[in-house]
Design a protein around this motif. Sequence first.
Motif, PDB file in Angstrom:
ATOM      1  N   LEU A 184       0.825  -1.201   0.000  1.00  0.00           N
ATOM      2  CA  LEU A 184       0.000   0.000   0.000  1.00  0.00           C
ATOM      3  C   LEU A 184       0.861   1.254   0.000  1.00  0.00           C
ATOM      4  O   LEU A 184       1.323   1.717   1.039  1.00  0.00           O
ATOM      5  CB  LEU A 184      -0.918  -0.005   1.221  1.00  0.00           C
ATOM      6  CG  LEU A 184      -1.875  -1.197   1.346  1.00  0.00           C
ATOM      7  CD1 LEU A 184      -2.625  -1.135   2.668  1.00  0.00           C
ATOM      8  CD2 LEU A 184      -2.852  -1.244   0.177  1.00  0.00           C
ATOM      9  N   SER A 185       1.063   1.822  -1.162  1.00  0.00           N
ATOM     10  CA  SER A 185       1.750   3.100  -1.273  1.00  0.00           C
ATOM     11  C   SER A 185       0.766   4.214  -0.920  1.00  0.00           C
ATOM     12  O   SER A 185      -0.457   3.997  -0.933  1.00  0.00           O
ATOM     13  CB  SER A 185       2.252   3.310  -2.697  1.00  0.00           C
ATOM     14  OG  SER A 185       1.146   3.445  -3.587  1.00  0.00           O
ATOM     15  N   PRO A 186       1.240   5.415  -0.614  1.00  0.00           N
ATOM     16  CA  PRO A 186       0.310   6.523  -0.371  1.00  0.00           C
ATOM     17  C   PRO A 186      -0.654   6.744  -1.531  1.00  0.00           C
ATOM     18  O   PRO A 186      -1.839   7.016  -1.302  1.00  0.00           O
ATOM     19  CB  PRO A 186       1.247   7.719  -0.167  1.00  0.00           C
ATOM     20  CG  PRO A 186       2.488   7.110   0.432  1.00  0.00           C
ATOM     21  CD  PRO A 186       2.642   5.798  -0.291  1.00  0.00           C
ATOM     22  N   ALA A 187      -0.175   6.612  -2.760  1.00  0.00           N
ATOM     23  CA  ALA A 187      -1.049   6.800  -3.918  1.00  0.00           C
ATOM     24  C   ALA A 187      -2.113   5.717  -3.984  1.00  0.00           C
ATOM     25  O   ALA A 187      -3.285   5.988  -4.284  1.00  0.00           O
ATOM     26  CB  ALA A 187      -0.217   6.818  -5.199  1.00  0.00           C
ATOM     27  N   LEU A 188      -1.728   4.466  -3.710  1.00  0.00           N
ATOM     28  CA  LEU A 188      -2.694   3.369  -3.743  1.00  0.00           C
ATOM     29  C   LEU A 188      -3.731   3.545  -2.642  1.00  0.00           C
ATOM     30  O   LEU A 188      -4.920   3.268  -2.841  1.00  0.00           O
ATOM     31  CB  LEU A 188      -1.984   2.025  -3.604  1.00  0.00           C
ATOM     32  CG  LEU A 188      -2.855   0.779  -3.827  1.00  0.00           C
ATOM     33  CD1 LEU A 188      -2.032  -0.350  -4.425  1.00  0.00           C
ATOM     34  CD2 LEU A 188      -3.503   0.306  -2.529  1.00  0.00           C
ATOM     35  N   ILE A 189      -3.297   4.001  -1.476  1.00  0.00           N
ATOM     36  CA  ILE A 189      -4.237   4.225  -0.369  1.00  0.00           C
ATOM     37  C   ILE A 189      -5.290   5.249  -0.764  1.00  0.00           C
ATOM     38  O   ILE A 189      -6.487   5.070  -0.506  1.00  0.00           O
ATOM     39  CB  ILE A 189      -3.474   4.668   0.896  1.00  0.00           C
ATOM     40  CG1 ILE A 189      -2.647   3.495   1.444  1.00  0.00           C
ATOM     41  CG2 ILE A 189      -4.448   5.172   1.967  1.00  0.00           C
ATOM     42  CD1 ILE A 189      -1.665   3.896   2.526  1.00  0.00           C
ATOM     43  N   ARG A 190      -4.858   6.336  -1.411  1.00  0.00           N
ATOM     44  CA  ARG A 190      -5.821   7.345  -1.866  1.00  0.00           C
ATOM     45  C   ARG A 190      -6.778   6.758  -2.892  1.00  0.00           C
ATOM     46  O   ARG A 190      -7.986   7.042  -2.869  1.00  0.00           O
ATOM     47  CB  ARG A 190      -5.081   8.546  -2.451  1.00  0.00           C
ATOM     48  CG  ARG A 190      -4.333   9.381  -1.414  1.00  0.00           C
ATOM     49  CD  ARG A 190      -3.878  10.710  -1.994  1.00  0.00           C
ATOM     50  NE  ARG A 190      -2.938  10.541  -3.100  1.00  0.00           N
ATOM     51  CZ  ARG A 190      -1.613  10.456  -2.935  1.00  0.00           C
ATOM     52  NH1 ARG A 190      -1.077  10.518  -1.726  1.00  0.00           N
ATOM     53  NH2 ARG A 190      -0.821  10.314  -3.988  1.00  0.00           N
ATOM     54  N   ASP A 191      -6.242   5.933  -3.778  1.00  0.00           N
ATOM     55  CA  ASP A 191      -7.069   5.285  -4.796  1.00  0.00           C
ATOM     56  C   ASP A 191      -8.093   4.363  -4.137  1.00  0.00           C
ATOM     57  O   ASP A 191      -9.274   4.337  -4.517  1.00  0.00           O
ATOM     58  CB  ASP A 191      -6.169   4.499  -5.755  1.00  0.00           C
ATOM     59  CG  ASP A 191      -6.899   4.052  -7.018  1.00  0.00           C
ATOM     60  OD1 ASP A 191      -8.052   4.461  -7.230  1.00  0.00           O
ATOM     61  OD2 ASP A 191      -6.296   3.283  -7.801  1.00  0.00           O
ATOM     62  N   LEU A 192      -7.645   3.616  -3.129  1.00  0.00           N
ATOM     63  CA  LEU A 192      -8.553   2.711  -2.416  1.00  0.00           C
ATOM     64  C   LEU A 192      -9.650   3.497  -1.707  1.00  0.00           C
ATOM     65  O   LEU A 192     -10.828   3.120  -1.742  1.00  0.00           O
ATOM     66  CB  LEU A 192      -7.764   1.875  -1.409  1.00  0.00           C
ATOM     67  CG  LEU A 192      -8.580   0.962  -0.486  1.00  0.00           C
ATOM     68  CD1 LEU A 192      -9.388  -0.046  -1.278  1.00  0.00           C
ATOM     69  CD2 LEU A 192      -7.655   0.252   0.511  1.00  0.00           C
ATOM     70  N   ARG A 193      -9.262   4.603  -1.066  1.00  0.00           N
ATOM     71  CA  ARG A 193     -10.250   5.433  -0.362  1.00  0.00           C
ATOM     72  C   ARG A 193     -11.323   5.928  -1.325  1.00  0.00           C
ATOM     73  O   ARG A 193     -12.526   5.844  -1.049  1.00  0.00           O
ATOM     74  CB  ARG A 193      -9.540   6.625   0.282  1.00  0.00           C
ATOM     75  CG  ARG A 193     -10.448   7.534   1.117  1.00  0.00           C
ATOM     76  CD  ARG A 193      -9.762   8.861   1.384  1.00  0.00           C
ATOM     77  NE  ARG A 193      -9.554   9.598   0.128  1.00  0.00           N
ATOM     78  CZ  ARG A 193      -8.719  10.609  -0.018  1.00  0.00           C
ATOM     79  NH1 ARG A 193      -7.967  11.011   0.999  1.00  0.00           N
ATOM     80  NH2 ARG A 193      -8.596  11.230  -1.183  1.00  0.00           N
ATOM     81  N   GLU A 194     -10.899   6.419  -2.488  1.00  0.00           N
ATOM     82  CA  GLU A 194     -11.846   6.966  -3.457  1.00  0.00           C
ATOM     83  C   GLU A 194     -12.681   5.870  -4.110  1.00  0.00           C
ATOM     84  O   GLU A 194     -13.888   6.054  -4.342  1.00  0.00           O
ATOM     85  CB  GLU A 194     -11.078   7.760  -4.514  1.00  0.00           C
ATOM     86  CG  GLU A 194     -10.410   9.011  -3.951  1.00  0.00           C
ATOM     87  CD  GLU A 194      -9.394   9.623  -4.900  1.00  0.00           C
ATOM     88  OE1 GLU A 194      -9.264   9.100  -6.038  1.00  0.00           O
ATOM     89  OE2 GLU A 194      -8.737  10.617  -4.523  1.00  0.00           O
ATOM     90  N   THR A 195     -12.057   4.726  -4.393  1.00  0.00           N
ATOM     91  CA  THR A 195     -12.784   3.631  -5.037  1.00  0.00           C
ATOM     92  C   THR A 195     -13.837   3.058  -4.102  1.00  0.00           C
ATOM     93  O   THR A 195     -14.973   2.796  -4.512  1.00  0.00           O
ATOM     94  CB  THR A 195     -11.814   2.527  -5.484  1.00  0.00           C
ATOM     95  OG1 THR A 195     -10.839   3.082  -6.378  1.00  0.00           O
ATOM     96  CG2 THR A 195     -12.557   1.406  -6.191  1.00  0.00           C
ATOM     97  N   ALA A 196     -13.476   2.858  -2.832  1.00  0.00           N
ATOM     98  CA  ALA A 196     -14.440   2.322  -1.871  1.00  0.00           C
ATOM     99  C   ALA A 196     -15.616   3.276  -1.690  1.00  0.00           C
ATOM    100  O   ALA A 196     -16.760   2.837  -1.501  1.00  0.00           O
ATOM    101  CB  ALA A 196     -13.760   2.070  -0.530  1.00  0.00           C
ATOM    102  N   ALA A 197     -15.351   4.577  -1.782  1.00  0.00           N
ATOM    103  CA  ALA A 197     -16.429   5.562  -1.645  1.00  0.00           C
ATOM    104  C   ALA A 197     -17.335   5.584  -2.869  1.00  0.00           C
ATOM    105  O   ALA A 197     -18.455   6.104  -2.799  1.00  0.00           O
ATOM    106  CB  ALA A 197     -15.843   6.948  -1.404  1.00  0.00           C
TER     107      ALA A 197
END
Length: 255
Positions: free
Chosen positions: A27-40
Amino acid sequence: MPVTLSRDPDREHVAHLELSAGDLNLLSPALIRDLRETAASVPGEVAVLTITGEGDGLTGGLRLDEVKDCSATEARRVLRDLRGAIRNVRDVDAVTVCGCGGYALGAGLELAMACDFRVAEREAALGLPEIDVGLVTGIQGGLLIRLVGLQAAKEMVYTGEAVSGEEAADLGLVNRAVPAGEHDAAVADIAGTLAAKSPLVLRRQKEAFRAWRSVGIERGVDHTMELIAACFDTRDQTEAMAAFLEGREPTYRGE
């Protein structure tokens, strides 16, 4: 894309979220942001959501080479995104089924704990090794205590040692621990069982669990009473009760 969300081709109320970030799906910082937005962004009509990682496991946790030199201020930004990603998964309206596969470590296990169901391989490595890299375990620590009890949680957190999938099943940390070759089928089996239920009732039952978790027992029960009453006079409730009384399988919208 490191995080993808796709609708099931055969069941419109089922969706699949997959992490795809190379070795260990770190989990890179970029992937974490992507996960946050995708889950939302999971559509409200989705009632069942599977969460898996590409390859042999879910994720090995934070990508340490990208965060090791963070200042406290920068770290707070990453942690806010991680907390938001995990919260968005936990609060999605769909019932979530997580495939841990052969590993879910650190933030990966915290992500898995945010889901409603967890499946792991029997020989999987499931753990919270933050203490061994100079960090505190915290985002889902309280949930870990609820799942496995205080003493087991202390042992996992203080030692940083992983448990196997089989041990995790005994502790109540995962729902099923299966041979490696049966993992994907086990995830699909749980998702399929859920998908056969009323999508409307699944989403409302998820809301009831959320109320029990967040507002206390009495207020949660009050909210649940309203959810039960709201199920009446819906097509799904009418169909489910008729099918039960007639001894047949119900047919819901979206099947």
